[in-house]
Design an enzyme around this catalytic site. Structure first.
Site, PDB file in Angstrom:
ATOM      1  N   THR A   1       0.833  -1.194   0.000  1.00 12.49           N
ATOM      2  CA  THR A   1       0.000   0.000   0.000  1.00 12.49           C
ATOM      3  C   THR A   1       0.872   1.250   0.000  1.00 12.49           C
ATOM      4  OG1 THR A   1      -1.680  -1.190   1.256  1.00 12.49           O
ATOM      5  CG2 THR A   1      -1.867   1.205   1.174  1.00 12.49           C
TER       6      THR A   1
ATOM      7  N   CYS B   1      -2.637  -1.633   8.386  1.00 14.18           N
ATOM      8  CA  CYS B   1      -3.353  -0.995   7.265  1.00 14.18           C
ATOM      9  C   CYS B   1      -4.148   0.228   7.694  1.00 14.18           C
ATOM     10  CB  CYS B   1      -4.274  -2.025   6.604  1.00 14.18           C
ATOM     11  SG  CYS B   1      -3.389  -3.371   5.786  1.00 14.18           S
TER      12      CYS B   1
END
Length: 426
Positions: free
Chosen positions: A126, A266
């Site tokens: 990410t 995350c």
């Protein structure tokens, strides 16, 4: 794709399940610089518990040949013969919540040393929109001496794995794909589609795919921040937040978020990547950062509420004994990365309380190395002045917590999983 050979760089919570899945159809080399991790995987054991040992052993092979299956290695030379390189390393933030791209940069350097003409490098980590082409590609070019989109190509397919989730596994989650050219995008999409029954979505560009991933977790972060703020308000009004959410949830379009500590690799990290990039463009993202500030403050809020509860029960906080149930970032999972339970623990330590951390899922060695804290996998047999249910592990639900308390002892249920509403504090 008869000559496809895939290297998966990084064999953690994301990389291993993906490498195992690719290994069912292709020759795959799983590469990780952690020799201890590679050694355990070669024996058919996954300490992250993402891949069951029996399933892992089905695809493991002893040699890095061209037969389908997974060979795990910490030797860079073993991935030289591959033509697809899938990078799945973590992308954390530093102590100032600024994106730390060093793992991504180092893995790009490693891949650059073995990159050949015609190879495709796919990133799953990410990142903020533009990072793949702005940060990773120049490294690949410099180290390999090859020219981007002429000698080698790049793709981006963001990971969507939810650690500890045995229902939404990698093969059951629709995969977003992209490539540095339209043709490469189709190739990247095809290779994922060949092993993922859930299907794929080919994004028009790498930046679109990067942006899609980073806003998925930012959206969840903001929604959780909203219910965390509601919990603070309703707590002042002496209203049970979970009762309110249950009532509101009877409407078909009410989103079922619950208050709690927002950690992990995350949700507690990705919004900072988007915020950082937005600020570089001269825009200050108010809602995203407000949500982050509120969620980051929950550890301090929870610990102060615990102390208030103890004082109301005539418990002297200094020198008291407090049991912390759970230190992983989420329930039924051994992952302790960026866990906000640690914030609660550190704040309670400031009151000179004696803390015992019990978590049957977490590795005491990892907790010691990562946070300098002592934890146990064995349920203590002593009694405590306070018990903090910080993580909603299923095994905690059957504990007789009242029998573990001293006289006037209190229970603080962070996740609201106990049937006794009197202990549902957040």
């Amino acid at each position: 794709m008869h000559h496809t050979k895939i290297a998966v760089v990084g064999l953690g919570y994301v990389g291993l399940p993906l490498a195992r899945l690719f290994g069912t159809k292709y020759p795959v080399i799983g590469f990780d610089i952690n020799q201890q991790r590679v050694a355990e995987l070669k024996k058919g054991t996954d300490s992250t518990l993402e891949v069951e040992d029996e399933i892992l052993k089905e695809v493991l092979k002893e040699q890095p040949d061209d037969e389908n299956g997974l060979y795990c290695s910490s030797e860079l030379e073993d991935i030289r013969d591959c033509n697809y390189y899938v990078v799945t390393v973590p992308t954390p933030v530093d102590k100032n919540n600024r994106p730390d791209l060093r793992p991504l940069q180092k893995s790009s350097q490693s891949v650059g040393h073995v990159l050949k003409k015609g190879d495709i490098v796919i990133y799953e980590s990410t990142v903020y929109p533009g990072a793949t082409e702005e940060e990773c590609v120049p490294i690949l070019e410099k180290v390999s001496g090859l020219i981007f989109n002429q000698d080698f190509y790049v793709g981006y397919s963001p990971e969507r794995i939810n650690p500890g989730d045995k229902k939404h596994t990698v093969d059951k989650i629709l995969k977003v794909t992209s490539g540095s050219t339209l043709e490469i995008g189709k190739k990247v999409d095809q290779i994922y589609a060949s092993v993922i029954p859930a299907g794929t979505h080919l994004a028009p560009s790498i930046k679109v795919a990067e942006a899609a991933k980073v806003i998925e977790n930012s959206q969840r972060d903001i929604n959780i921040a909203f219910v965390n703020e509601l919990a603070k308000i309703f707590n002042l009004m002496d209203i049970d937040t979970h009762d309110v959410l249950e009532a509101a949830g009877t409407k078909w379009n009410f989103l079922p978020f619950k208050p709690g500590l927002v950690g992990g690799h995350c949700i507690g990290v990705d919004p900072y990547y988007l915020a950082q990039k937005a600020q570089e463009y001269g825009y200050h993202p108010e809602i995203i950062l407000a949500g982050r500030r509120l969620n980051d403050s929950m550890g301090e809020y929870v610990s102060s509420e615990i102390v208030k509860l103890m004082i109301k029960s005539d418990i002297k906080v200094k020198g008291s004994s407090i049991l912390i149930l759970g230190i992983t970032f989420k329930e039924n999972c051994p992952d302790v990365r960026n866990t906000k339970a640690v914030d609660v623990i550190h704040n309670l330590m400031n009151y000179d309380a004696n803390l015992t951390i019990y978590d049957p899922w977490a590795s005491p060695e990892e907790i010691k190395e990562e946070y300098g804290l002592v934890a146990t996998k064995s349920l203590p047999k002593t009694k405590f002045d306070a018990i903090v249910l910080a993580v909603a592990h299923d095994s905690f639900k059957s504990l007789d917590l009242q029998s573990m308390l001293n006289q006037n002892g209190v229970i603080y249920d962070v996740k609201g999983i106990l049937k006794d509403k009197a202990n549902r504090q957040l």
